[in-house]
Design a protein around this motif. Sequence first.
Motif, PDB file in Angstrom:
ATOM      1  N   LEU A   1       0.822  -1.054  -0.062  1.00 57.14           N
ATOM      2  CA  LEU A   1       0.021   0.130  -0.091  1.00 57.14           C
ATOM      3  C   LEU A   1       0.825   1.361   0.022  1.00 57.14           C
ATOM      4  CD1 LEU A   1      -2.707  -1.079   2.510  1.00 57.14           C
ATOM      5  CD2 LEU A   1      -3.051  -0.704   0.003  1.00 57.14           C
ATOM      6  N   GLU A   2       1.774   1.358   0.512  1.00 59.01           N
ATOM      7  CA  GLU A   2       2.976   2.143   0.660  1.00 59.01           C
ATOM      8  C   GLU A   2       3.569   2.556  -0.553  1.00 59.01           C
ATOM      9  OE1 GLU A   2       6.096   4.116   4.021  1.00 59.01           O
ATOM     10  OE2 GLU A   2       6.000   2.084   3.903  1.00 59.01           O
ATOM     11  N   ALA A   3       3.987   1.532  -1.268  1.00 59.75           N
ATOM     12  CA  ALA A   3       4.516   1.414  -2.553  1.00 59.75           C
ATOM     13  C   ALA A   3       3.713   2.129  -3.678  1.00 59.75           C
ATOM     14  CB  ALA A   3       5.157   0.163  -3.148  1.00 59.75           C
ATOM     15  N   GLU A   4       2.378   1.788  -3.405  1.00 58.02           N
ATOM     16  CA  GLU A   4       1.140   2.336  -4.226  1.00 58.02           C
ATOM     17  C   GLU A   4       0.960   3.919  -4.171  1.00 58.02           C
ATOM     18  OE1 GLU A   4      -1.747  -0.736  -4.022  1.00 58.02           O
ATOM     19  OE2 GLU A   4      -0.668  -2.135  -4.703  1.00 58.02           O
ATOM     20  N   GLY A   5       1.463   4.359  -2.981  1.00 52.09           N
ATOM     21  CA  GLY A   5       1.107   5.622  -2.598  1.00 52.09           C
ATOM     22  C   GLY A   5      -0.179   5.812  -1.987  1.00 52.09           C
ATOM     23  N   LYS A   6      -0.865   4.628  -1.583  1.00 49.72           N
ATOM     24  CA  LYS A   6      -2.279   4.785  -0.769  1.00 49.72           C
ATOM     25  C   LYS A   6      -1.950   5.152   0.690  1.00 49.72           C
ATOM     26  CE  LYS A   6      -4.188   2.678  -4.244  1.00 49.72           C
ATOM     27  NZ  LYS A   6      -3.382   2.448  -5.436  1.00 49.72           N
ATOM     28  N   ILE A   7      -0.729   4.819   1.380  1.00 52.71           N
ATOM     29  CA  ILE A   7      -0.439   5.069   2.621  1.00 52.71           C
ATOM     30  C   ILE A   7       1.161   5.749   2.553  1.00 52.71           C
ATOM     31  CG2 ILE A   7      -2.077   3.482   3.541  1.00 52.71           C
ATOM     32  CD1 ILE A   7       0.353   1.776   4.477  1.00 52.71           C
ATOM     33  N   SER A   8       1.457   6.526   3.900  1.00 52.78           N
ATOM     34  CA  SER A   8       2.708   6.974   3.966  1.00 52.78           C
ATOM     35  C   SER A   8       3.020   6.481   5.384  1.00 52.78           C
ATOM     36  CB  SER A   8       3.018   8.167   3.554  1.00 52.78           C
ATOM     37  OG  SER A   8       2.036   9.025   4.236  1.00 52.78           O
ATOM     38  N   GLY A   9       4.577   6.251   5.435  1.00 61.30           N
ATOM     39  CA  GLY A   9       4.986   5.959   6.788  1.00 61.30           C
ATOM     40  C   GLY A   9       5.640   6.918   7.468  1.00 61.30           C
ATOM     41  N   TYR A  10       5.960   6.822   8.690  1.00 60.58           N
ATOM     42  CA  TYR A  10       6.729   8.010   9.232  1.00 60.58           C
ATOM     43  C   TYR A  10       6.882   7.156  10.816  1.00 60.58           C
ATOM     44  CZ  TYR A  10       2.569   9.487  11.870  1.00 60.58           C
ATOM     45  OH  TYR A  10       1.407   9.406  12.687  1.00 60.58           O
ATOM     46  N   SER A  11       8.440   7.780  11.283  1.00 55.02           N
ATOM     47  CA  SER A  11       8.631   7.323  12.570  1.00 55.02           C
ATOM     48  C   SER A  11       8.117   8.071  13.624  1.00 55.02           C
ATOM     49  CB  SER A  11      10.151   7.511  12.696  1.00 55.02           C
ATOM     50  OG  SER A  11      10.732   6.855  11.771  1.00 55.02           O
ATOM     51  N   GLY A  12       7.542   7.503  14.622  1.00 52.24           N
ATOM     52  CA  GLY A  12       6.874   8.298  15.836  1.00 52.24           C
ATOM     53  C   GLY A  12       7.240   7.440  17.116  1.00 52.24           C
ATOM     54  N   THR A  13       6.740   7.935  18.273  1.00 52.91           N
ATOM     55  CA  THR A  13       6.928   7.384  19.506  1.00 52.91           C
ATOM     56  C   THR A  13       5.440   7.034  19.998  1.00 52.91           C
ATOM     57  OG1 THR A  13       8.931   8.728  19.895  1.00 52.91           O
ATOM     58  CG2 THR A  13       8.010   7.583  21.933  1.00 52.91           C
TER      59      THR A  13
ATOM     60  N   ARG B   1       8.095   3.684  16.903  1.00 44.64           N
ATOM     61  CA  ARG B   1       7.298   2.943  15.787  1.00 44.64           C
ATOM     62  C   ARG B   1       7.197   3.530  14.511  1.00 44.64           C
ATOM     63  NH1 ARG B   1       5.828  -1.893  18.737  1.00 44.64           N
ATOM     64  NH2 ARG B   1       4.965  -1.174  20.743  1.00 44.64           N
ATOM     65  N   LYS B   2       6.889   2.667  13.625  1.00 45.04           N
ATOM     66  CA  LYS B   2       6.619   3.149  12.267  1.00 45.04           C
ATOM     67  C   LYS B   2       5.229   3.444  12.189  1.00 45.04           C
ATOM     68  CE  LYS B   2       7.246   2.720   7.347  1.00 45.04           C
ATOM     69  NZ  LYS B   2       7.930   2.197   6.120  1.00 45.04           N
ATOM     70  N   TYR B   3       4.509   4.545  11.927  1.00 43.23           N
ATOM     71  CA  TYR B   3       3.188   4.822  11.902  1.00 43.23           C
ATOM     72  C   TYR B   3       2.940   4.879  10.516  1.00 43.23           C
ATOM     73  CZ  TYR B   3       2.415   5.673  16.996  1.00 43.23           C
ATOM     74  OH  TYR B   3       2.464   5.597  18.206  1.00 43.23           O
ATOM     75  N   TYR B   4       1.550   4.507  10.287  1.00 46.67           N
ATOM     76  CA  TYR B   4       1.159   4.764   8.956  1.00 46.67           C
ATOM     77  C   TYR B   4      -0.090   5.795   8.755  1.00 46.67           C
ATOM     78  CZ  TYR B   4       4.231   0.934   8.014  1.00 46.67           C
ATOM     79  OH  TYR B   4       5.080  -0.180   7.975  1.00 46.67           O
ATOM     80  N   ARG B   5      -0.162   6.430   7.865  1.00 46.50           N
ATOM     81  CA  ARG B   5      -1.334   7.328   7.552  1.00 46.50           C
ATOM     82  C   ARG B   5      -1.859   7.207   6.006  1.00 46.50           C
ATOM     83  NH1 ARG B   5       2.560  12.216   7.690  1.00 46.50           N
ATOM     84  NH2 ARG B   5       1.741  12.177   9.927  1.00 46.50           N
ATOM     85  N   ILE B   6      -3.195   7.314   5.692  1.00 47.61           N
ATOM     86  CA  ILE B   6      -3.692   7.212   4.679  1.00 47.61           C
ATOM     87  C   ILE B   6      -3.607   8.468   3.890  1.00 47.61           C
ATOM     88  CG2 ILE B   6      -5.876   7.976   5.340  1.00 47.61           C
ATOM     89  CD1 ILE B   6      -7.240   5.699   3.536  1.00 47.61           C
TER      90      ILE B   6
END
Length: 103
Positions: free
Chosen positions: A49-61, A68-73
């Motif tokens: 989903l991330e590779a397709e651009g449907k979600i993006s990941g970022y580092s968070g606490t 943790r690696k968080y994901y957002r739509i």
Amino acid sequence: MSIATSMLLLKLLSEEDKYGYQMIRELEERSEQIFVMNEGTIYPILHSLEAEGKISGYSGTAENGRKRKYYRITEEGREELQKKRSEWTSYRKAVGRILGETE
């Protein structure tokens, strides 16, 4: 990737950003243990989903202080969720008609 699994993950992320294990637990709880996934199942789907651009990941606490690696739509992910929901509704209705269920 199954339509249902990616749709469920996109739905969870449409509500708020989450990390992988959090999504696993939430799917189990909301489905009353019908959807039980492990990390080996969910992370490849998230990566796709991330590779397709449907979600993006970022580092968070997380609340416990762990990184943790968080994901957002993304907007593209929201559009995909709507498309998948429509497909699911059509599929569910067709199965219901075959089984003789009324709507």
